[in-house]
Design a protein around this motif. Structure first.
Motif, mmCIF file in Angstrom:
data_model
loop_
_atom_site.group_PDB
_atom_site.id
_atom_site.type_symbol
_atom_site.label_atom_id
_atom_site.label_comp_id
_atom_site.label_asym_id
_atom_site.label_seq_id
_atom_site.Cartn_x
_atom_site.Cartn_y
_atom_site.Cartn_z
ATOM 1 N N HIS A 47 53.155 75.096 60.346
ATOM 2 C CA HIS A 47 51.765 74.827 60.713
ATOM 3 C C HIS A 47 51.768 73.512 61.491
ATOM 4 C CE1 HIS A 47 47.381 74.161 60.167
ATOM 5 N NE2 HIS A 47 47.738 72.905 59.984
ATOM 6 N N HIS A 49 49.982 70.631 64.344
ATOM 7 C CA HIS A 49 49.040 69.945 65.234
ATOM 8 C C HIS A 49 49.904 69.237 66.263
ATOM 9 C CE1 HIS A 49 45.646 69.666 62.098
ATOM 10 N NE2 HIS A 49 46.650 70.247 61.473
ATOM 11 N N SER A 83 47.079 74.668 64.689
ATOM 12 C CA SER A 83 45.813 74.267 64.074
ATOM 13 C C SER A 83 44.678 74.261 65.076
ATOM 14 C CB SER A 83 45.948 72.863 63.480
ATOM 15 O OG SER A 83 44.680 72.423 63.022
ATOM 16 N N ARG A 225 52.476 75.862 50.366
ATOM 17 C CA ARG A 225 52.532 74.989 51.548
ATOM 18 C C ARG A 225 52.908 73.582 51.123
ATOM 19 N NH1 ARG A 225 48.157 73.831 56.424
ATOM 20 N NH2 ARG A 225 47.824 71.642 55.965
ATOM 21 N N GLU A 229 52.004 66.559 56.617
ATOM 22 C CA GLU A 229 50.578 66.551 56.966
ATOM 23 C C GLU A 229 49.727 66.285 55.729
ATOM 24 O OE1 GLU A 229 48.913 69.921 59.092
ATOM 25 O OE2 GLU A 229 46.893 69.476 58.390
HETATM 26 ZN ZN LIG Z 1 46.568 71.166 59.686
#
Ligand SMILES: [Zn+2]
Length: 277
Positions: A47, A49, A83, A225, A229
């Motif tokens: 995941h 960004h 994201s 997860r 982050e």
């Molecule tokens: Zn995120």
């Protein structure tokens, strides 16, 4: 046989900086390297960004494109999820990377409070992001910060705005949103099963309760997860040396619950995703 566990690694996010933990990957090159190490440690879904060079968040599609290219090259088959979260841009800017056709993008189906601001997801924006994902063959991961967002996702599936089966992430521990609460967590799982029996789910704990949610998810048959982050520490007193170290921590816990980390092929099958592009 129990379901293998898809370990998501959330490598960067939009908040943590190198001043919080020097292992937070900021440039695309650092992100690819960190993802590769996490992949080798057992993560099958990244995941992501992206950041500007100064560390501030952005939704720049060009950076996302370079990240996709690097991850596809170094982590064959790994599921790539980008994201569309609200800290990196405003309005439709947040969905500018969807036409890059990653495997998945995150989608919040409602608004809530964050530590210092409102996390605003208007019905119009949620519908637009979902429409972009549907048009580009991108599977959403529903980011559920409270119960109403699970109902909204199920309603959107019913209305044909999201293709099933749903994949929902229960996010707990964001200040001013839903705290880490076992009863609520169990109710989330039960409610999702009732509304969308074929749905899959992941638990994400923010901050010091990251491991709590990994454990609960393994116990109740979901996916988990981890990553810098959400949490920059390995334990109360130790900064995590890398994303890979956090993935190993989750991966090591699987056996305690009679689970094992999924392979990329299993992860894709569990999420009804096509084979790697
Ligand atoms: Zn995120």
């Amino acid at each position: 046989m129990t379901t293998p566990c898809i370990i998501t690694v959330a490598i960067t996010g939009s908040l943590p900086q190198k001043s919080d933990n020097p292992a937070v990957p900021i440039t695309v090159a650092e992100q690819v390297e960190s993802t590769h190490a996490a992949f080798e440690a057992g993560a099958t879904l990244v995941h992501a960004h992206v950041r500007k060079d100064d560390g501030s968040p952005t939704s720049d599609p060009e950076r996302f494109a370079r990240l996709i290219e690097g991850v596809r090259k170094h982590c064959p088959g790994m599921i790539i999820q980008l994201s569309t979260g609200g800290r990196s841009g405003a309005g439709r800017e947040r969905g500018g990377m969807i036409p890059l056709k990653p495997d998945m993008c995150s989608l919040s189906t409602g608004s809530c409070n964050f530590p210092t601001r409102v996390y605003e997801n208007s019905p119009e924006l949620v519908d637009w992001l979902a429409g972009e994902m549907q048009a580009n063959g991108v599977k959403p991961e529903i980011e559920a910060f409270d119960l109403s967002m699970i109902f909204q996702a199920a309603a959107m599936q019913q209305a044909g705005k999201i293709n099933g089966p749903l994949h929902v992430q229960f996010v707990m521990g964001v200040k001013n949103a839903m705290p880490v609460d076992r009863d609520v967590f169990e109710f989330y799982v039960k409610t999702l099963k009732r509304l969308a029996p074929d749905a899959t789910w992941t638990g994400a704990g923010i901050g010091r309760d990251q491991v709590t949610l990994v454990r609960w998810s393994l116990e109740l048959g979901g996916h988990c997860r981890t990553g810098l982050e959400d949490n920059v520490r390995l334990d109360r007193n130790t900064l995590a040396p890398s994303n890979a170290a956090l993935v190993r921590q989750a991966s090591d816990l699987c056996a305690e619950y009679g689970r094992r980390p999924a392979t990329v092929a299993e992860a894709r099958q569990l999420l009804s995703l096509r084979a790697a592009r």
